[in-house]
Design a protein around this motif. Sequence first.
Motif, short mmCIF file in Angstrom:
data_model
loop_
_atom_site.label_atom_id
_atom_site.label_comp_id
_atom_site.label_asym_id
_atom_site.label_seq_id
_atom_site.Cartn_x
_atom_site.Cartn_y
_atom_site.Cartn_z
N VAL A 150 44.59 46.25 46.90
CA VAL A 150 45.25 47.55 47.00
C VAL A 150 46.70 47.37 47.44
CG1 VAL A 150 45.07 49.90 47.90
CG2 VAL A 150 43.04 48.45 47.80
N ALA A 151 47.60 48.13 46.82
CA ALA A 151 48.99 48.19 47.25
C ALA A 151 49.19 49.44 48.10
CB ALA A 151 49.92 48.21 46.05
N LYS A 152 50.24 49.47 48.88
CA LYS A 152 50.47 50.59 49.80
C LYS A 152 50.74 51.90 49.06
CE LYS A 152 55.42 49.73 50.59
NZ LYS A 152 56.44 49.43 51.63
N ASN A 153 51.10 51.81 47.76
CA ASN A 153 51.31 53.03 46.97
C ASN A 153 50.02 53.56 46.37
OD1 ASN A 153 50.82 51.16 44.95
ND2 ASN A 153 52.86 51.29 44.02
N GLY A 154 48.89 52.91 46.67
CA GLY A 154 47.60 53.36 46.17
C GLY A 154 47.17 52.73 44.87
N HIS A 155 48.05 51.98 44.22
CA HIS A 155 47.67 51.28 43.00
C HIS A 155 46.78 50.10 43.35
CE1 HIS A 155 51.55 52.91 40.88
NE2 HIS A 155 50.70 53.86 41.23
N TRP A 156 45.96 49.66 42.40
CA TRP A 156 44.99 48.62 42.73
C TRP A 156 44.67 47.74 41.52
CZ3 TRP A 156 40.94 49.22 39.47
CH2 TRP A 156 40.69 50.50 38.97
N ALA A 157 44.06 46.62 41.83
CA ALA A 157 43.50 45.73 40.80
C ALA A 157 42.16 45.23 41.32
CB ALA A 157 44.43 44.55 40.53
N VAL A 158 41.29 44.88 40.40
CA VAL A 158 39.99 44.33 40.77
C VAL A 158 39.75 43.04 40.00
CG1 VAL A 158 37.48 44.65 40.63
CG2 VAL A 158 38.93 46.54 41.39
N VAL A 159 39.26 42.04 40.71
CA VAL A 159 38.82 40.79 40.09
C VAL A 159 37.38 40.60 40.54
CG1 VAL A 159 39.13 38.29 39.93
CG2 VAL A 159 41.13 39.78 40.15
N GLN A 160 36.45 40.57 39.58
CA GLN A 160 35.06 40.34 39.93
C GLN A 160 34.42 39.40 38.93
OE1 GLN A 160 33.49 44.28 40.39
NE2 GLN A 160 33.58 44.78 38.23
N GLN A 161 33.39 38.73 39.36
CA GLN A 161 32.79 37.69 38.52
C GLN A 161 31.28 37.76 38.58
OE1 GLN A 161 34.79 33.91 37.73
NE2 GLN A 161 33.18 32.92 38.92
N GLY A 162 30.66 37.50 37.42
CA GLY A 162 29.21 37.48 37.32
C GLY A 162 28.70 36.12 36.88
N MET A 163 27.44 35.84 37.20
CA MET A 163 26.81 34.57 36.86
C MET A 163 25.69 34.81 35.85
SD MET A 163 24.61 32.05 39.37
CE MET A 163 25.85 32.17 40.66
N HIS A 164 25.62 33.93 34.86
CA HIS A 164 24.52 33.97 33.91
C HIS A 164 23.47 32.98 34.36
CE1 HIS A 164 22.28 34.11 30.16
NE2 HIS A 164 23.04 35.13 29.78
N ASP A 165 22.25 33.47 34.60
CA ASP A 165 21.21 32.63 35.19
C ASP A 165 20.73 31.51 34.29
OD1 ASP A 165 21.23 34.06 37.52
OD2 ASP A 165 19.69 35.47 36.87
N HIS A 166 20.87 31.67 32.97
CA HIS A 166 20.21 30.76 32.05
C HIS A 166 21.11 29.71 31.42
CE1 HIS A 166 16.77 33.29 32.58
NE2 HIS A 166 17.36 34.33 32.03
N ASP A 167 22.39 30.00 31.22
CA ASP A 167 23.21 29.05 30.46
C ASP A 167 24.30 28.38 31.29
OD1 ASP A 167 25.07 31.02 30.83
OD2 ASP A 167 25.40 31.43 28.70
N GLY A 168 24.32 28.61 32.60
CA GLY A 168 25.27 27.91 33.46
C GLY A 168 26.71 28.30 33.25
N THR A 169 26.97 29.57 32.91
CA THR A 169 28.33 30.04 32.72
C THR A 169 28.60 31.24 33.63
OG1 THR A 169 27.73 31.54 30.91
CG2 THR A 169 28.38 29.28 30.32
N ALA A 170 29.87 31.56 33.78
CA ALA A 170 30.28 32.72 34.57
C ALA A 170 31.21 33.58 33.72
CB ALA A 170 30.99 32.28 35.85
#
Length: 403
Positions: A150-170
């Motif tokens: 979050v920036a002080k002006n209220g703007h934002w960014a999101v970085v999120q990551q998921g895992m695949h249980d079967h093929d060893g990738t994200a």
Amino acid sequence: MKHSGTADLPLHYGKVPAWLYERMSALGKSIVEVILMDYGQDEVLRRLADPFWFQSFGAVLGMDWHSSGITTSVMGALKRAINPCADAFGLYICGGKGKFSKDTPQELLYLADKTGLDGNSLVRTSKLVAKVDNTAIQDGYQLYLHNFIVAKNGHWAVVQQGMHDHDGTARRYHWHSEKIRSFIEEPHTGIKGCSQGIILNLTASAAAPNRTGIMTLVNASSDVFVDFKRLLMPSHHDVRASDVDLKRLGAMLYVARENQPKNFEDLLLLKGMGPRTLQSLALVSEVIHGAPARFNDPARFSFAHGGKDGHPFPVPLDIYDQSIQILQKGIEKSKLGNSDKLKSMNKLHRIIREAEGDFTPQFDIQQVIEEERRNSWKYNGRTVFGRAKPPKADETGKQLSLF
């Protein structure tokens, strides 16, 4: 669905060693601080929301250039470095990996109490973006990391990551408030991960009839075309010619090693500055000042400080420390009214960019890598497997020549 970035991200486990993590925090903070000084808070958010830039940023910090570990390690290092300076920077990073992701709502409410931002709205947004990527898009990946910046002006960014249980990738997902017109129709600035074939994606434009009876999160429909890119990260650990833009890499090596510009005296006269440090600073300056189109080959940025797994070469700790020192001194002097050193960084980027125009690649990238490995011990080279050792007497090699 319009993607701004998809890539194979091999799932890597293990911890980043302390000797690298400390340096990642220091260099990451300095890079962000220069971007803030030259371009402002919104540009930092914009960069973090760009999957290509983010991968290049992680590579220049010495992480394994192609792995999923870039996400968790870079965001952890940034949070550690930036949050103590949140008041000065006007940026705050919430959340994290695993159990720390669940702390995001409380961190956002705490931030809102300090800054006057709408905490409830930020918490709702955080939950929505997680729900979209974990539920509205059912692609086989289970989220395990969520960072809300979050920036002080209220703007934002999101970085999120998921895992695949079967093929060893994200798969990494990027969001940016600048791009959002709807949380349920084409909301992402980028999705990184390997193709899983046909998936359930309720955020696709074609899924609008399905969403009508399932989700009523937002009434507005999106009329914005998001320019999605596609980045395929290979499973191989070694850096190959096919992984980089040889013209850009070659021009940078040429300027740093063989044709150091005569009108660049201020930077060249700094204590400890030599061709190898200039090489690293050239790539650091590009991460700071480069246009978005210059980050289509993240592997190239691993030629700044190598990688902790030894690819393309061990992390040269002495060079890394010089890069941090030069940036930090430039920042300190700029705060005192002397911005010459930071301007030199931008100038270095322009010089190399101009050199690319007439440069024709005539070198073997493997020869560059072999030379870096032979010389690694001179720069206190190190990997997770130990310190680099001097080559044996019969392992001599000629100095690289690009001509």
